[in-house]
Design an enzyme around this catalytic site. Structure first.
Site, PDB file in Angstrom:
ATOM      1  N   ARG A 108       6.816   2.362  -1.963  1.00  0.00           N
ATOM      2  CA  ARG A 108       6.667   1.920  -3.357  1.00  0.00           C
ATOM      3  C   ARG A 108       8.048   1.923  -4.012  1.00  0.00           C
ATOM      4  O   ARG A 108       8.733   2.954  -4.053  1.00  0.00           O
ATOM      5  CB  ARG A 108       5.752   2.870  -4.118  1.00  0.00           C
ATOM      6  CG  ARG A 108       4.289   2.765  -3.683  1.00  0.00           C
ATOM      7  CD  ARG A 108       3.386   3.337  -4.764  1.00  0.00           C
ATOM      8  NE  ARG A 108       1.991   3.373  -4.323  1.00  0.00           N
ATOM      9  CZ  ARG A 108       1.162   2.337  -4.415  1.00  0.00           C
ATOM     10  NH1 ARG A 108       1.577   1.187  -4.890  1.00  0.00           N
ATOM     11  NH2 ARG A 108      -0.096   2.460  -4.016  1.00  0.00           N
TER      12      ARG A 108
ATOM     13  N   GLY B 235       1.442  -6.301  -3.539  1.00  0.00           N
ATOM     14  CA  GLY B 235       0.471  -6.277  -4.631  1.00  0.00           C
ATOM     15  C   GLY B 235       1.147  -6.637  -5.942  1.00  0.00           C
ATOM     16  O   GLY B 235       2.245  -7.226  -5.958  1.00  0.00           O
ATOM     17  N   ASN B 236       0.511  -6.222  -7.042  1.00  0.00           N
ATOM     18  CA  ASN B 236       1.004  -6.634  -8.352  1.00  0.00           C
ATOM     19  C   ASN B 236       2.472  -6.330  -8.642  1.00  0.00           C
ATOM     20  O   ASN B 236       3.224  -7.216  -9.025  1.00  0.00           O
ATOM     21  CB  ASN B 236       0.130  -5.991  -9.427  1.00  0.00           C
ATOM     22  CG  ASN B 236      -0.966  -6.948  -9.837  1.00  0.00           C
ATOM     23  OD1 ASN B 236      -0.677  -8.088 -10.163  1.00  0.00           O
ATOM     24  ND2 ASN B 236      -2.211  -6.512  -9.769  1.00  0.00           N
TER      25      ASN B 236
ATOM     26  N   ILE C 100      -6.049  -3.700  -1.555  1.00  0.00           N
ATOM     27  CA  ILE C 100      -7.483  -3.387  -1.492  1.00  0.00           C
ATOM     28  C   ILE C 100      -8.117  -3.516  -2.878  1.00  0.00           C
ATOM     29  O   ILE C 100      -9.329  -3.574  -2.997  1.00  0.00           O
ATOM     30  CB  ILE C 100      -7.747  -1.959  -0.934  1.00  0.00           C
ATOM     31  CG1 ILE C 100      -7.169  -0.879  -1.862  1.00  0.00           C
ATOM     32  CG2 ILE C 100      -7.227  -1.823   0.477  1.00  0.00           C
ATOM     33  CD1 ILE C 100      -7.717   0.523  -1.579  1.00  0.00           C
ATOM     34  N   ASP C 101      -7.281  -3.568  -3.928  1.00  0.00           N
ATOM     35  CA  ASP C 101      -7.820  -3.557  -5.298  1.00  0.00           C
ATOM     36  C   ASP C 101      -8.348  -4.927  -5.741  1.00  0.00           C
ATOM     37  O   ASP C 101      -9.093  -5.005  -6.722  1.00  0.00           O
ATOM     38  CB  ASP C 101      -6.741  -3.102  -6.291  1.00  0.00           C
ATOM     39  CG  ASP C 101      -6.181  -1.736  -5.957  1.00  0.00           C
ATOM     40  OD1 ASP C 101      -6.889  -0.956  -5.296  1.00  0.00           O
ATOM     41  OD2 ASP C 101      -5.025  -1.450  -6.346  1.00  0.00           O
TER      42      ASP C 101
ATOM     43  N   HIS D  68      -7.441   1.386  -8.544  1.00  0.00           N
ATOM     44  CA  HIS D  68      -6.413   1.476  -9.571  1.00  0.00           C
ATOM     45  C   HIS D  68      -7.006   1.140 -10.937  1.00  0.00           C
ATOM     46  O   HIS D  68      -7.959   1.799 -11.328  1.00  0.00           O
ATOM     47  CB  HIS D  68      -5.225   0.563  -9.192  1.00  0.00           C
ATOM     48  CG  HIS D  68      -3.953   0.957  -9.867  1.00  0.00           C
ATOM     49  ND1 HIS D  68      -3.012   0.041 -10.268  1.00  0.00           N
ATOM     50  CD2 HIS D  68      -3.479   2.158 -10.234  1.00  0.00           C
ATOM     51  CE1 HIS D  68      -2.005   0.673 -10.848  1.00  0.00           C
ATOM     52  NE2 HIS D  68      -2.271   1.958 -10.830  1.00  0.00           N
TER      53      HIS D  68
HETATM   54  O1  F6P Z   1      -3.155  -0.226  -4.915  1.00  0.00           O
HETATM   55  C1  F6P Z   1      -3.814   0.311  -3.830  1.00  0.00           C
HETATM   56  C2  F6P Z   1      -4.172   1.747  -4.082  1.00  0.00           C
HETATM   57  O2  F6P Z   1      -4.822   2.253  -2.945  1.00  0.00           O
HETATM   58  C3  F6P Z   1      -5.022   1.973  -5.339  1.00  0.00           C
HETATM   59  O3  F6P Z   1      -6.372   1.668  -5.139  1.00  0.00           O
HETATM   60  C4  F6P Z   1      -4.748   3.442  -5.588  1.00  0.00           C
HETATM   61  O4  F6P Z   1      -4.900   3.760  -6.954  1.00  0.00           O
HETATM   62  C5  F6P Z   1      -3.309   3.589  -5.181  1.00  0.00           C
HETATM   63  O5  F6P Z   1      -3.024   2.517  -4.292  1.00  0.00           O
HETATM   64  C6  F6P Z   1      -2.975   4.885  -4.476  1.00  0.00           C
HETATM   65  O6  F6P Z   1      -1.616   4.923  -4.289  1.00  0.00           O
HETATM   66  P1  F6P Z   1      -0.851   5.949  -3.341  1.00  0.00           P
HETATM   67  O7  F6P Z   1      -1.068   5.516  -1.927  1.00  0.00           O
HETATM   68  O8  F6P Z   1       0.571   5.809  -3.753  1.00  0.00           O
HETATM   69  O9  F6P Z   1      -1.456   7.291  -3.598  1.00  0.00           O
END
Ligand code: F6P
Length: 353
Positions: A69, A106-107, A130-131, A175
Site C-alpha cells: 500500500r 484499486g481506488n 474484492i470490494d 471497506h
Molecule cells: O480493499 C480491500 C480490503 O480487503 C478491504 O475490504 C479491507 O477493508 C482492506 O482491504 C483491508 O486492508 P489491509 O489488508 O491493509 O488490512
C-alpha cells in the site's frame, strides 16, 4: 506492470491475460514486473519477465510481483527519506525507456495511475479489488471469489447457529461499501444485512430478530459490512466513530452491534470475522474468466496505444473508460436498487424499516 494495494484472487490471472496478448501482438515486446507495487517503481526494483513467468498462474491467488500500500494522499509528500515519489517514478519510467505502464489496482492505486498519466506517462489501469467499489466497471476482478468465500463462511455459521439457537454476526470486508456483504448475505440466506450505504436503526434490527423468534426460528444470522454504520453514528465523523469504538474496546463494527443485541434481547450472540481469508486462495471460475478478459483488453489497449484509460466491464462488453473518470469516484450500492428491493421483499432486514 505492477500490482498495487490490497491483493485479491485474480491478480495473476489478469497479468497472464495481458502478457499473452502482449507476447502475441507486439513483436519483441519486453515486460518488466515492478516489485511490490509503486514501491518497485519508486525504487526502480523490478525484474524482466519471461513468458514462462506467466505460465501456470491462472489459478494461483496472490500476486507473483508482490504488492504494497502506497497511499495516494502521500504521493506528493516528501517524507523523512527525502524521496520525491512522483519524480522517482517518472525517472524510473524514462530511464528504462518504458512505452507503457499497466497498473492493476484499486481506488487509491488508480488515483496514482491517473496522476502519472497526467504527468505524461502512458498508463493503462485494470480494476482490482474484492470490494467492487471502482467507478465505471460493473465488476472488479477479485470480487466474485471473495463473495464465494464470505458466502461459504456464512453457510458454515448457519449450521452451528441453528444447532445452538444463537444470534450470529458475520463481519464481511468491503471497506466503505456494501457490495460484498450484500451479495454474500443474499447468497447465504442471511436474515439481516447491514451495509454502509443504508445506515441502520438498532430498533429495526431487534424487531427483525424478534419476528424470527416469534415465528419459531430460534437462530438468526446477520451479515454485517465492516463499514456498517448506525443512523445515529452518521452524525459524527468516521474518525470520531473509530475513536469511540476503540475506547469501548471493540475491534470492529460487529462487536459493538453484538454487544447491543445481547444487552437488549438477552440472547447469546457470537461474532465471526472471516477477515483476510476473503482475499485469499484461488480465483473462482468467474474471476478467471473476467480477469482473463480484462487482462487481454489491457494487452490490446497497449498494442493499440490507447493510454490514460482503464479496462472495464459494462455488464455486456469489455470496454475502457478514461482513468480520470474512474479515479477518486467510489461505486456505492444504491439503497433503491432492485437487489435491495427484492431482498426486502423476501423479508431480509436492512435495519432501515
Ligand atoms: O480493499 C480491500 C480490503 O480487503 C478491504 O475490504 C479491507 O477493508 C482492506 O482491504 C483491508 O486492508 P489491509 O489488508 O491493509 O488490512
Amino acid at each position: 506492470m505492477l500490482t498495487s494495494g490490497g491483493d485479491c484472487q485474480a491478480l495473476n490471472a489478469t497479468m497472464r491475460g495481458a502478457a499473452k496478448v502482449l507476447y502475441n501482438r507486439i513483436p519483441d515486446v519486453e515486460i518488466l514486473g515492478f516489485k511490490e507495487g509503486y514501491k518497485g517503481l519508486i525504487g526502480s526494483d523490478y525484474r524482466k519477465m519471461e513468458p514462462e513467468d506467466f505460465s501456470g498462474i491462472l489459478t494461483v491467488g496472490g500476486t507473483i510481483l508482490g504488492s504494497s500500500r502506497q497511499p495516494f494522499k502521500k504521493m506528493r509528500v516528501i517524507e523523512e527519506d527525502g524521496v520525491d515519489k512522483v519524480a522517482a517514478m517518472k525517472q524510473t519510467y524514462k530511464r528504462l525507456g518504458l512505452e507503457c505502464l499497466i497498473v492493476l489496482g484499486g481506488n487509491g492505486s488508480l488515483k496514482t495511475a491517473n496522476l502519472l498519466s497526467e504527468e505524461g506517462l502512458h498508463v493503462i489501469g485494470l480494476p482490482k479489488t474484492i470490494d467492487n467499489d471502482i467507478w465505471g466497471t460493473d465488476v472488479t476482478f477479485g470480487f466474485q471469489s471473495a463473495v464465494d468465500i464470505a458466502t461459504r463462511a456464512i453457510d458454515c455459521i448457519h449450521t452451528t447457529a441453528s444447532s445452538h439457537g444463537r444470534v450470529f454476526i458475520v463481519e464481511v470486508m468491503g471497506h466503505k461499501v456494501g457490495w460484498l456483504t450484500l451479495h454474500a448475505g443474499i447468497a447465504s440466506g442471511a436474515d439481516v444485512i447491514l451495509i454502509p450505504e443504508i445506515p441502520y436503526h438498532m430498533d429495526s434490527v431487534i424487531a427483525a430478530l424478534k419476528r424470527r423468534e416469534d415465528g419459531g426460528k430460534h437462530f438468526s444470522i446477520l451479515a454485517v459490512a465492516e463499514g456498517a454504520v448506525s443512523a445515529e453514528d452518521m452524525l459524527i465523523s468516521r474518525k470520531e466513530r473509530r475513536r469511540r469504538r476503540e475506547m469501548m474496546g471493540f475491534p470492529s463494527a460487529a462487536y459493538a452491534i453484538g454487544q447491543e443485541i445481547g444487552k437488549r434481547t438477552g440472547r447469546e450472540v457470537r461474532i465471526a470475522v472471516p477477515g483476510h481469508t476473503q482475499r485469499g486462495g484461488a480465483p473462482d471460475a468467474y474471476d478467471r474468466f473476467i480477469s482473463s478478459r480484462l487482462g487481454a483488453k489491457a494487452g490490446l489497449m497497449a498494442a493499440a496505444k490507447e493510454y490514460g484509460r482503464m479496462a472495464a466491464f459494462d455488464g455486456v462488453h469489455i470496454t475502457s473508460i478514461p482513468l480520470k473518470e474512474a479515479a477518486g469516484r467510489l461505486k456505492c450500492v444504491d439503497p433503491k436498487a432492485d437487489t435491495i428491493m427484492e431482498a426486502k421483499a423476501m423479508g431480509i432486514c436492512f435495519g432501515d424499516e
